[in-house]
Design a protein around this motif. Sequence first.
Motif, PDB file in Angstrom:
ATOM      1  N   MET A 153      -3.321  -4.738   3.793  1.00  0.00           N
ATOM      2  CA  MET A 153      -3.300  -3.287   3.641  1.00  0.00           C
ATOM      3  C   MET A 153      -2.247  -3.015   2.587  1.00  0.00           C
ATOM      4  SD  MET A 153      -1.819  -0.169   3.985  1.00  0.00           S
ATOM      5  CE  MET A 153      -2.798   0.749   2.822  1.00  0.00           C
ATOM      6  N   GLY A 154      -2.689  -2.501   1.445  1.00  0.00           N
ATOM      7  CA  GLY A 154      -1.737  -2.228   0.385  1.00  0.00           C
ATOM      8  C   GLY A 154      -2.422  -1.979  -0.935  1.00  0.00           C
ATOM      9  N   GLY A 155      -1.649  -1.507  -1.885  1.00  0.00           N
ATOM     10  CA  GLY A 155      -2.189  -1.277  -3.223  1.00  0.00           C
ATOM     11  C   GLY A 155      -3.054  -0.029  -3.313  1.00  0.00           C
ATOM     12  N   ASN A 156      -3.555   0.204  -4.513  1.00  0.00           N
ATOM     13  CA  ASN A 156      -4.396   1.382  -4.739  1.00  0.00           C
ATOM     14  C   ASN A 156      -5.465   1.077  -5.769  1.00  0.00           C
ATOM     15  OD1 ASN A 156      -2.544   1.191  -6.842  1.00  0.00           O
ATOM     16  ND2 ASN A 156      -1.612   3.172  -6.468  1.00  0.00           N
ATOM     17  N   ALA A 177       6.488  -9.682  -5.015  1.00  0.00           N
ATOM     18  CA  ALA A 177       5.785 -10.410  -3.949  1.00  0.00           C
ATOM     19  C   ALA A 177       4.284 -10.128  -4.021  1.00  0.00           C
ATOM     20  CB  ALA A 177       6.332 -10.001  -2.588  1.00  0.00           C
ATOM     21  N   ALA A 178       3.916  -8.860  -4.221  1.00  0.00           N
ATOM     22  CA  ALA A 178       2.498  -8.506  -4.333  1.00  0.00           C
ATOM     23  C   ALA A 178       1.867  -9.209  -5.535  1.00  0.00           C
ATOM     24  CB  ALA A 178       2.346  -6.986  -4.458  1.00  0.00           C
ATOM     25  N   TYR A 179       2.609  -9.278  -6.633  1.00  0.00           N
ATOM     26  CA  TYR A 179       2.119  -9.953  -7.845  1.00  0.00           C
ATOM     27  C   TYR A 179       1.856 -11.439  -7.561  1.00  0.00           C
ATOM     28  CZ  TYR A 179       1.902 -11.585 -12.685  1.00  0.00           C
ATOM     29  OH  TYR A 179       1.481 -12.156 -13.866  1.00  0.00           O
ATOM     30  N   ILE A 180       2.797 -12.083  -6.908  1.00  0.00           N
ATOM     31  CA  ILE A 180       2.641 -13.507  -6.583  1.00  0.00           C
ATOM     32  C   ILE A 180       1.406 -13.732  -5.719  1.00  0.00           C
ATOM     33  CG2 ILE A 180       3.653 -15.397  -5.216  1.00  0.00           C
ATOM     34  CD1 ILE A 180       6.433 -14.350  -6.218  1.00  0.00           C
ATOM     35  N   CYS A 270     -13.438  -7.834  -7.818  1.00  0.00           N
ATOM     36  CA  CYS A 270     -12.900  -7.971  -9.172  1.00  0.00           C
ATOM     37  C   CYS A 270     -11.529  -8.629  -9.127  1.00  0.00           C
ATOM     38  CB  CYS A 270     -12.814  -6.609  -9.871  1.00  0.00           C
ATOM     39  SG  CYS A 270     -11.668  -5.459  -9.109  1.00  0.00           S
ATOM     40  N   GLY A 271     -11.059  -9.057 -10.297  1.00  0.00           N
ATOM     41  CA  GLY A 271      -9.715  -9.582 -10.396  1.00  0.00           C
ATOM     42  C   GLY A 271      -8.706  -8.463 -10.171  1.00  0.00           C
ATOM     43  N   VAL A 272      -7.601  -8.778  -9.514  1.00  0.00           N
ATOM     44  CA  VAL A 272      -6.572  -7.763  -9.262  1.00  0.00           C
ATOM     45  C   VAL A 272      -5.203  -8.323  -9.623  1.00  0.00           C
ATOM     46  CG1 VAL A 272      -7.788  -6.467  -7.464  1.00  0.00           C
ATOM     47  CG2 VAL A 272      -6.467  -8.481  -6.834  1.00  0.00           C
ATOM     48  N   SER A 273      -4.317  -7.430 -10.012  1.00  0.00           N
ATOM     49  CA  SER A 273      -2.939  -7.812 -10.281  1.00  0.00           C
ATOM     50  C   SER A 273      -2.045  -6.618  -9.969  1.00  0.00           C
ATOM     51  CB  SER A 273      -2.771  -8.283 -11.731  1.00  0.00           C
ATOM     52  OG  SER A 273      -1.487  -8.876 -11.905  1.00  0.00           O
ATOM     53  N   VAL A 274      -0.771  -6.753 -10.281  1.00  0.00           N
ATOM     54  CA  VAL A 274       0.201  -5.695  -9.997  1.00  0.00           C
ATOM     55  C   VAL A 274       1.057  -5.469 -11.238  1.00  0.00           C
ATOM     56  CG1 VAL A 274       2.130  -4.995  -8.529  1.00  0.00           C
ATOM     57  CG2 VAL A 274       0.262  -6.322  -7.558  1.00  0.00           C
ATOM     58  N   THR A 281       4.571   3.185 -13.464  1.00  0.00           N
ATOM     59  CA  THR A 281       3.497   2.463 -12.787  1.00  0.00           C
ATOM     60  C   THR A 281       3.939   1.191 -12.071  1.00  0.00           C
ATOM     61  OG1 THR A 281       2.991   1.341 -14.867  1.00  0.00           O
ATOM     62  CG2 THR A 281       1.726   3.326 -14.350  1.00  0.00           C
ATOM     63  N   ARG A 282       5.250   0.909 -12.001  1.00  0.00           N
ATOM     64  CA  ARG A 282       5.713  -0.304 -11.317  1.00  0.00           C
ATOM     65  C   ARG A 282       5.197  -0.316  -9.876  1.00  0.00           C
ATOM     66  NH1 ARG A 282       9.195  -4.565 -10.556  1.00  0.00           N
ATOM     67  NH2 ARG A 282      10.553  -4.435  -8.724  1.00  0.00           N
ATOM     68  N   GLY A 283       4.588  -1.431  -9.477  1.00  0.00           N
ATOM     69  CA  GLY A 283       4.047  -1.556  -8.120  1.00  0.00           C
ATOM     70  C   GLY A 283       2.599  -1.127  -7.986  1.00  0.00           C
ATOM     71  N   MET A 284       2.019  -0.600  -9.051  1.00  0.00           N
ATOM     72  CA  MET A 284       0.613  -0.157  -9.002  1.00  0.00           C
ATOM     73  C   MET A 284      -0.327  -1.352  -9.032  1.00  0.00           C
ATOM     74  SD  MET A 284      -1.358   2.462 -11.601  1.00  0.00           S
ATOM     75  CE  MET A 284      -1.915   1.300 -12.834  1.00  0.00           C
TER      76      MET A 284
END
Length: 319
Positions: A153-156, A177-180, A270-274, A281-284
């Motif tokens: 649960m997270g992200g947008n 952490a989300a990026y990793i 799809c591919g996702v990143s942060v 936009t940091r953390g988007m």
Amino acid sequence: MAKNKLLLDVDCGVDDAQALMMALAVPNVQVLGITCCHGNTEIDNVCKNVLRVLKLCQRSEIPVYRGAGTSLLGDQLTATHYHGKDGLGDVPDPNAPGLEHIQVEHAVNAMIRKATEHAGQVSLVATGPLTNVALAFKMDPTFPSKLRHLYIMGGNMESRGNAKICSEFNFVADPEAAYIVLNHFACPTYIATWEYCLRHALPWEFFKEWVNQGTEKAHFMKMITAHSEKFSKTKQSSKELYFEPGFVSCDSFAMAAAIDESVVTDYMQCGVSVELQGSLTRGMMVLDTLNLLKKQNRAFVMTKCDIEKFKQLMMSALK
């Protein structure tokens, strides 16, 4: 029938408690352990809140592990305005279990050990910042390959923020952490975004019926959600945060998908990143719909929910 083995990584606020109670109410689900992470409230509160929920559900045999108290960079973001200072609506319980019931083993070590013991059989459900999950990968790069699935649960999806302009709370609480996790986990990854949760908000009439079932669990839920209900119903916060009025239990959407895959009726793959750098936009979370990142592992981003099945899981949680 084989048990659905789950590891739960939580920052136990009100909706984590709701998600946890949902999992504990399903006979076919086996919760192997619960790891605690900073997020909605401070780490000690998170640990206490998990113990409190387990005691209420008479499942205190499930081991609880203390994990990261800050982000990878040492920052800490909380959501006390919604969850209360203690994370569960500031409703004290003098008989709540103490921190002596937390396991000595660190959450990240426990996570790696249990994934290794049940390789290919256990799904991880992460409903808080992804600090523990990222650390597990850093300590054991084979960790993701041992998981059956990862539910987040997270992200947008639409740059709609709830903690910052363009960022959802769990991701912006630890963007690195989300990026990793999004860039290194090869197991099938399913994401319940902030907008997905908003689009499936439940009517307040349902909420009223839900917390007035007359059980001990329902009474507990009614008490701990009074603070967040008041916040959600205020005109200003509703206008700023939500598409339309309604009750949103974000973490329960990720848990429901882990319990019963048919609850989610459509995905975007799809591919996702942060985004880590942007001043706004940091953390988007970034959706690579054009496949420019050429990512081999594409996430399943939830888009449509069978709301009746979801409601049934919610109702069962408080029976």
